[in-house]
Design a protein around this motif. Structure first.
Motif, mmCIF file in Angstrom:
data_model
loop_
_atom_site.group_PDB
_atom_site.id
_atom_site.type_symbol
_atom_site.label_atom_id
_atom_site.label_comp_id
_atom_site.label_asym_id
_atom_site.label_seq_id
_atom_site.Cartn_x
_atom_site.Cartn_y
_atom_site.Cartn_z
ATOM 1 N N PRO A 103 0.830 -1.131 0.056
ATOM 2 C CA PRO A 103 -0.041 0.028 -0.108
ATOM 3 C C PRO A 103 0.802 1.294 -0.015
ATOM 4 O O PRO A 103 0.302 2.381 -0.670
ATOM 5 C CB PRO A 103 -0.658 -0.131 1.356
ATOM 6 N N LEU A 104 1.868 1.390 0.792
ATOM 7 C CA LEU A 104 2.741 2.481 0.816
ATOM 8 C C LEU A 104 3.437 2.754 -0.573
ATOM 9 O O LEU A 104 3.684 3.734 -1.207
ATOM 10 C CB LEU A 104 3.783 2.128 1.951
ATOM 11 N N VAL A 105 3.808 1.596 -1.018
ATOM 12 C CA VAL A 105 4.356 1.382 -2.419
ATOM 13 C C VAL A 105 3.562 2.261 -3.516
ATOM 14 O O VAL A 105 3.840 3.195 -4.336
ATOM 15 C CB VAL A 105 5.037 0.179 -3.008
ATOM 16 N N ASP A 154 8.296 4.937 -21.557
ATOM 17 C CA ASP A 154 8.783 3.630 -21.063
ATOM 18 C C ASP A 154 10.335 3.862 -21.156
ATOM 19 O O ASP A 154 10.997 4.914 -21.630
ATOM 20 C CB ASP A 154 8.460 2.877 -22.433
ATOM 21 N N SER A 155 10.899 3.099 -20.060
ATOM 22 C CA SER A 155 12.494 3.255 -19.875
ATOM 23 C C SER A 155 13.086 2.144 -20.219
ATOM 24 O O SER A 155 12.643 1.064 -20.037
ATOM 25 C CB SER A 155 12.547 3.781 -18.497
ATOM 26 N N PRO A 156 14.410 2.276 -20.786
ATOM 27 C CA PRO A 156 15.210 0.919 -20.875
ATOM 28 C C PRO A 156 15.570 0.218 -19.591
ATOM 29 O O PRO A 156 15.561 -1.072 -19.666
ATOM 30 C CB PRO A 156 16.368 1.255 -21.597
ATOM 31 N N TRP A 157 15.686 1.091 -18.277
ATOM 32 C CA TRP A 157 15.599 0.646 -17.069
ATOM 33 C C TRP A 157 14.427 -0.451 -16.864
ATOM 34 O O TRP A 157 14.657 -1.365 -15.739
ATOM 35 C CB TRP A 157 15.963 1.773 -16.268
ATOM 36 N N LEU A 158 13.376 -0.071 -17.355
ATOM 37 C CA LEU A 158 12.359 -0.966 -16.932
ATOM 38 C C LEU A 158 12.448 -2.226 -17.561
ATOM 39 O O LEU A 158 12.210 -3.472 -16.817
ATOM 40 C CB LEU A 158 10.922 -0.348 -17.302
ATOM 41 N N VAL A 218 12.636 -5.677 -15.447
ATOM 42 C CA VAL A 218 11.582 -6.883 -15.678
ATOM 43 C C VAL A 218 12.496 -8.037 -15.797
ATOM 44 O O VAL A 218 11.960 -9.141 -15.248
ATOM 45 C CB VAL A 218 10.553 -6.597 -16.799
ATOM 46 N N ALA A 219 13.414 -8.118 -16.412
ATOM 47 C CA ALA A 219 14.275 -9.214 -16.721
ATOM 48 C C ALA A 219 14.723 -9.776 -15.608
ATOM 49 O O ALA A 219 14.847 -10.993 -15.323
ATOM 50 C CB ALA A 219 15.269 -8.927 -17.900
ATOM 51 N N ALA A 220 15.343 -8.866 -14.875
ATOM 52 C CA ALA A 220 15.815 -9.174 -13.468
ATOM 53 C C ALA A 220 14.829 -9.959 -12.498
ATOM 54 O O ALA A 220 14.915 -10.758 -11.766
ATOM 55 C CB ALA A 220 16.647 -8.234 -12.746
ATOM 56 N N SER A 221 13.585 -9.379 -12.593
ATOM 57 C CA SER A 221 12.442 -9.756 -11.896
ATOM 58 C C SER A 221 11.970 -11.165 -12.172
ATOM 59 O O SER A 221 11.424 -11.923 -11.461
ATOM 60 C CB SER A 221 11.315 -8.769 -11.888
ATOM 61 N N VAL A 234 4.113 -7.789 -6.898
ATOM 62 C CA VAL A 234 4.426 -6.646 -5.923
ATOM 63 C C VAL A 234 5.925 -5.784 -6.735
ATOM 64 O O VAL A 234 5.849 -4.719 -7.026
ATOM 65 C CB VAL A 234 4.666 -6.827 -4.593
ATOM 66 N N ILE A 235 6.829 -6.598 -7.067
ATOM 67 C CA ILE A 235 7.993 -5.926 -7.658
ATOM 68 C C ILE A 235 7.796 -5.375 -9.150
ATOM 69 O O ILE A 235 8.118 -4.374 -9.365
ATOM 70 C CB ILE A 235 9.279 -7.119 -7.820
ATOM 71 N N LEU A 236 6.890 -6.174 -9.932
ATOM 72 C CA LEU A 236 6.630 -5.569 -11.200
ATOM 73 C C LEU A 236 5.613 -4.282 -11.314
ATOM 74 O O LEU A 236 5.935 -3.460 -11.824
ATOM 75 C CB LEU A 236 5.903 -6.716 -11.955
ATOM 76 N N LEU A 237 4.704 -4.344 -10.210
ATOM 77 C CA LEU A 237 4.003 -3.056 -9.993
ATOM 78 C C LEU A 237 4.817 -2.076 -9.618
ATOM 79 O O LEU A 237 4.719 -0.869 -10.109
ATOM 80 C CB LEU A 237 2.958 -3.644 -9.179
ATOM 81 N N GLY A 238 5.748 -2.208 -8.723
ATOM 82 C CA GLY A 238 6.599 -1.095 -8.373
ATOM 83 C C GLY A 238 7.675 -0.641 -9.614
ATOM 84 O O GLY A 238 7.864 0.661 -9.525
ATOM 85 N N LEU A 239 8.303 -1.574 -10.275
ATOM 86 C CA LEU A 239 9.049 -1.173 -11.453
ATOM 87 C C LEU A 239 8.066 -0.219 -12.470
ATOM 88 O O LEU A 239 8.646 0.720 -12.952
ATOM 89 C CB LEU A 239 9.286 -2.349 -12.154
#
Length: 253
Positions: free
Chosen positions: A119-121, A137-141, A145-148, A161-166
């Motif tokens: 919720p905080l995120v 869109d960013s190349p960092w995204l 996503v690949a790391a996730s 949750v990680i993907l939504l944050g990214l």
């Protein structure tokens, strides 16, 4: 597996399918249940991953309306997810089973923290989007996503949750459209890893796979339909409690 244990596994699959479609982190429900009915950690993880694939498909179908207009982005991010999922699944099978058994309590702990902080995120992401409405869109995204995907192929709890944050800090979209993308990427990771496990894993608990798949398919459709209506607090606390119980079980066994 007794009939009562089979019913418990199927019910866990249903709950996990609903949670994955709505938030992510369904693995924190099914994985501890598989441990509780006697499966070792590595076998439980492999079987759980394959079993959740039909539920992920149901979640994507339920959110297909929110995917409209995102085809190019969807293809790019799902390709990154596939590469990561392949690498993560390979690591799971290549590293000794003892490594997974030692690492997974830490991964569960991280996942529980992410679920509780979601919720905080979400609030921080909403504020950032309001400040930078033209973010693109960013190349960092794509790299994130690949790391996730590596994490998802290896274990996967709270990957959503990680993907939504990214995506929340890089894409100018509302949370429902981001959630639709998240479901598609999580499906990609689960599907790629599931194929690797089905072809290369030494052992798969197919009874558990079928029970989880049946429950998760129903749960995925329910989660997609109800995620806009149900308050997530109770789900989040339940997931955290199950995760803590799983950590205790693994540490004390």
């Amino acid at each position: 597996m007794t009939p009562w244990e089979a019913l418990l596994v199927a019910a866990a699959g249903l709950a996990a399918g609903a949670v994955n479609a709505a938030v992510g982190s369904g693995t924190l429900i099914t994985f501890p249940v598989l441990l509780a009915v006697g499966y070792p950690p590595l076998l439980a993880n492999v079987s759980n991953n394959i079993g959740l694939v039909p539920g992920s498909i149901a979640g994507v179908v339920g959110y297909r309306r929110e995917l409209r207009g995102q085809r190019a982005r969807l293809l790019r991010l799902c390709a990154a997810s596939a590469v990561g999922g392949l690498a993560g699944a390979g690591l799971l099978l290549w590293l000794p089973a003892q490594t997974f058994a030692a690492v997974v309590p830490v991964l569960i702990g991280v996942a529980v923290v992410l679920v509780l902080l979601q919720p905080l995120v979400a609030r921080r992401l909403a504020a950032r989007r309001a400040e930078t409405p033209r973010a693109g869109d960013s190349p960092w995204l794509t790299a994130g996503v690949a790391a996730s995907g590596i994490y998802g192929g290896y274990f996967g709890a709270a990957q959503g949750v990680i993907l939504l944050g990214l995506m929340g800090v890089t894409l100018p979209e509302n949370l429902q459209r981001l959630n639709a993308l998240k479901n598609a990427m999580a499906l990609t990771v689960n599907l790629v890893a599931g194929v690797v496990f089905a072809l290369l894993a030494e052992e798969i608990a197919w009874t558990a796979v079928l029970l989880i798949a049946a429950g998760a398919t129903v749960g995925g459709r329910l989660g997609a339909a109800l995620s806009r209506r149900l308050p997530p607090t109770a789900f989040r606390l339940l997931i955290a409690a199950v995760g803590v119980a799983a950590m205790a079980h693994l540490v004390l066994r």
